[in-house]
Write an enzyme that holds these catalytic residues in place. Structure first.
Site, mmCIF file in Angstrom:
data_model
loop_
_atom_site.group_PDB
_atom_site.id
_atom_site.type_symbol
_atom_site.label_atom_id
_atom_site.label_comp_id
_atom_site.label_asym_id
_atom_site.label_seq_id
_atom_site.Cartn_x
_atom_site.Cartn_y
_atom_site.Cartn_z
ATOM 1 N N GLY A 103 0.830 -1.198 0.000
ATOM 2 C CA GLY A 103 0.000 0.000 0.000
ATOM 3 C C GLY A 103 0.858 1.239 0.000
ATOM 4 O O GLY A 103 2.018 1.209 0.425
ATOM 5 N N GLN A 108 3.109 10.006 1.175
ATOM 6 C CA GLN A 108 4.391 9.292 1.326
ATOM 7 C C GLN A 108 5.363 9.639 0.208
ATOM 8 O O GLN A 108 6.565 9.406 0.334
ATOM 9 C CB GLN A 108 4.168 7.769 1.356
ATOM 10 N N HIS A 110 -4.725 1.738 7.427
ATOM 11 C CA HIS A 110 -3.338 2.209 7.476
ATOM 12 C C HIS A 110 -3.117 3.348 6.458
ATOM 13 O O HIS A 110 -2.533 4.387 6.791
ATOM 14 C CB HIS A 110 -2.413 1.013 7.188
ATOM 15 N N GLU A 111 -3.596 3.147 5.223
ATOM 16 C CA GLU A 111 -3.353 4.151 4.173
ATOM 17 C C GLU A 111 -4.178 5.413 4.407
ATOM 18 O O GLU A 111 -3.691 6.529 4.184
ATOM 19 C CB GLU A 111 -3.632 3.567 2.781
ATOM 20 N N HIS A 166 -2.553 7.729 6.765
ATOM 21 C CA HIS A 166 -1.492 8.550 6.172
ATOM 22 C C HIS A 166 -2.054 9.885 5.683
ATOM 23 O O HIS A 166 -1.375 10.915 5.745
ATOM 24 C CB HIS A 166 -0.850 7.834 4.975
ATOM 25 N N CYS A 190 5.592 -0.395 7.297
ATOM 26 C CA CYS A 190 5.266 0.747 6.453
ATOM 27 C C CYS A 190 6.502 1.132 5.657
ATOM 28 O O CYS A 190 7.606 1.145 6.205
ATOM 29 C CB CYS A 190 4.822 1.909 7.337
ATOM 30 N N LEU A 191 6.314 1.456 4.375
ATOM 31 C CA LEU A 191 7.464 1.847 3.549
ATOM 32 C C LEU A 191 8.121 3.116 4.077
ATOM 33 O O LEU A 191 9.293 3.360 3.806
ATOM 34 C CB LEU A 191 7.026 2.038 2.094
HETATM 35 ZN ZN LIG Z 1 2.381 3.244 5.621
#
Ligand SMILES: [Zn+2]
Length: 168
Positions: free
Chosen positions: A45, A50, A134-135, A138, A92-93
């Site tokens: 995701g 991000q 989660h997304e 963000h 998470c990236l």
């Molecule tokens: Zn994330």
């Protein structure tokens, strides 16, 4: 084009994203870049902030390794219903080399727009439900580590500071 994924503690990750006014070619180009960046990472995701774009756009692909890709693009996503509870390990990236258990709703219904600007409804459970939460977090400047207990968060911050010092 692969875009740079910002990492903690970059302050850009804490900013709230604005709704997309119209699904234009610019938005479609952003989504294309986000998908390339997510698959290259690889991750399941990615949210626009991000990559430093503060617009309410998320992409998710929770298909397994041996399954065909199944990309979900949600523009201006909102959770309209949530129920149940799960606690699963998340990463998470934007928070490399760290994972922790986070409590989430087990099932969510999300409304938003697709790449054509059409209204869509996604019914999600388990991994997909977690990914949506989660997304969407963000987009409000919230990282999964913000959900940890104070003690766990302090341990994470200490570890992150140490890693940053070692990189110097
Ligand atoms: Zn994330």
């Amino acid at each position: 084009m692969i875009r740079t994924i910002l990492t903690y503690p970059n302050p850009e990750l804490k900013k709230k994203s604005a709704p997309v006014a119209a699904v234009t070619d610019l938005v479609r180009e952003l989504v294309q870049d986000m998908a390339e960046s997510m698959y290259a990472a690889p991750g399941v995701g990615l949210a626009a902030p991000q990559v430093g774009v503060h617009q309410r756009v998320i992409i998710i692909d929770v298909s397994g390794k041996n399954e065909p890709p199944d990309l979900i693009v949600a523009i201006n996503p909102t959770i309209v219903h949530a129920e149940g509870e799960v606690c699963d390990e998340e990463g998470c990236l934007s928070v490399p080399d760290y994972a922790a258990n986070v409590k989430r709703y087990a099932r969510v219904i999300v409304k938003g727009l697709d790449l054509e600007g059409e209204e869509r409804t996604w019914k999600a459970e388990n991994l997909l439900a977690i990914a949506f939460q989660h997304e969407i977090d963000h987009l409000d400047g919230v990282l999964f580590v913000d959900h940890l207990s104070t003690l766990k968060r302090e341990l994470f911050q200490r570890k992150a500071r140490k890693a940053a010092e070692e990189r110097r």
